[in-house]
Design an enzyme around this catalytic site. Sequence first.
Site, PDB file in Angstrom:
ATOM      1  N   ARG A   1       0.616  -1.337   0.224  1.00  0.00           N
ATOM      2  CA  ARG A   1      -0.202  -0.095   0.067  1.00  0.00           C
ATOM      3  C   ARG A   1       0.859   1.242   0.013  1.00  0.00           C
ATOM      4  NH1 ARG A   1      -2.089   3.452   3.422  1.00  0.00           N
ATOM      5  NH2 ARG A   1      -4.096   3.928   2.966  1.00  0.00           N
TER       6      ARG A   1
ATOM      7  N   SER B   1     -12.780  -4.704   2.577  1.00  0.00           N
ATOM      8  CA  SER B   1     -12.909  -3.332   3.360  1.00  0.00           C
ATOM      9  C   SER B   1     -14.265  -3.522   4.278  1.00  0.00           C
ATOM     10  CB  SER B   1     -12.455  -2.820   3.415  1.00  0.00           C
ATOM     11  OG  SER B   1     -11.173  -2.527   3.401  1.00  0.00           O
TER      12      SER B   1
ATOM     13  N   LYS C   1      -5.986   6.535   9.404  1.00  0.00           N
ATOM     14  CA  LYS C   1      -6.984   6.972   8.688  1.00  0.00           C
ATOM     15  C   LYS C   1      -7.390   7.574  10.157  1.00  0.00           C
ATOM     16  CE  LYS C   1      -7.552   4.125   4.669  1.00  0.00           C
ATOM     17  NZ  LYS C   1      -8.549   2.690   4.517  1.00  0.00           N
TER      18      LYS C   1
END
Length: 230
Positions: free
Chosen positions: A56, A125, A155
Amino acid sequence: MRILPVVRQILQMTPSPLPVPPLRGLYLITPDEPDTERLLDRVRAVLGHAALLQYRNKTADAALRHRQMAALLPLCRAAGVPLIANDYADLAIAIGADGVHLGEDDGDPAAVRARLGANAIIGVSCYDDLALARAAAAAGASYIAFGAFFPSSTKPNARRASLDLLRDSAELRLPRVAIGGITPDNARGLVASGADLLAVISGVFDAPDPPAAARAYRAAFESTAPEFPT
């Protein structure tokens, strides 16, 4: 003509997909590291403690993502750790990765399964929503991910999930991933509630001693048996 020997040599140089292992343990997610060699060094130091590695990098362009993930693939093959692409099914296909992790806007899991094949690892997710998890299971997901369970620097505005989601989703008989602000201190409660995988970025990669941090996360699984065979 010597075409067949050349083709055979090329195929032998291409890392083949790994068989899907039991999905349980530490799920490492790479940090946003622009320096490919430094990324490889950071991953190499902790990869042996991981059940999965997800590539990622939200700050990279397409060329850098391809270059970095292609460089990670031989490391993962040597360690026997499946490599998952975050969001990008095309990237996973292009480099021969083991699967893809999909957010809510990243495509239909069934369609992605059709593209990647029956043996691909496809994670979805599900945030704080059991209905999303049921839909993902019906679409052929390999695992479902819930979170954030705790405040996360990655996040900070993420939806918050409850431990009840881990317990209630046991009916789906899929490995469950917990993500969001997980530390070695709060990890055992998640595993006891049903988490099969703990997804971590900064808790390992930004730790003073990343290998020691990875071992501490793995220890959360040592005294807790899986709720069902994965």
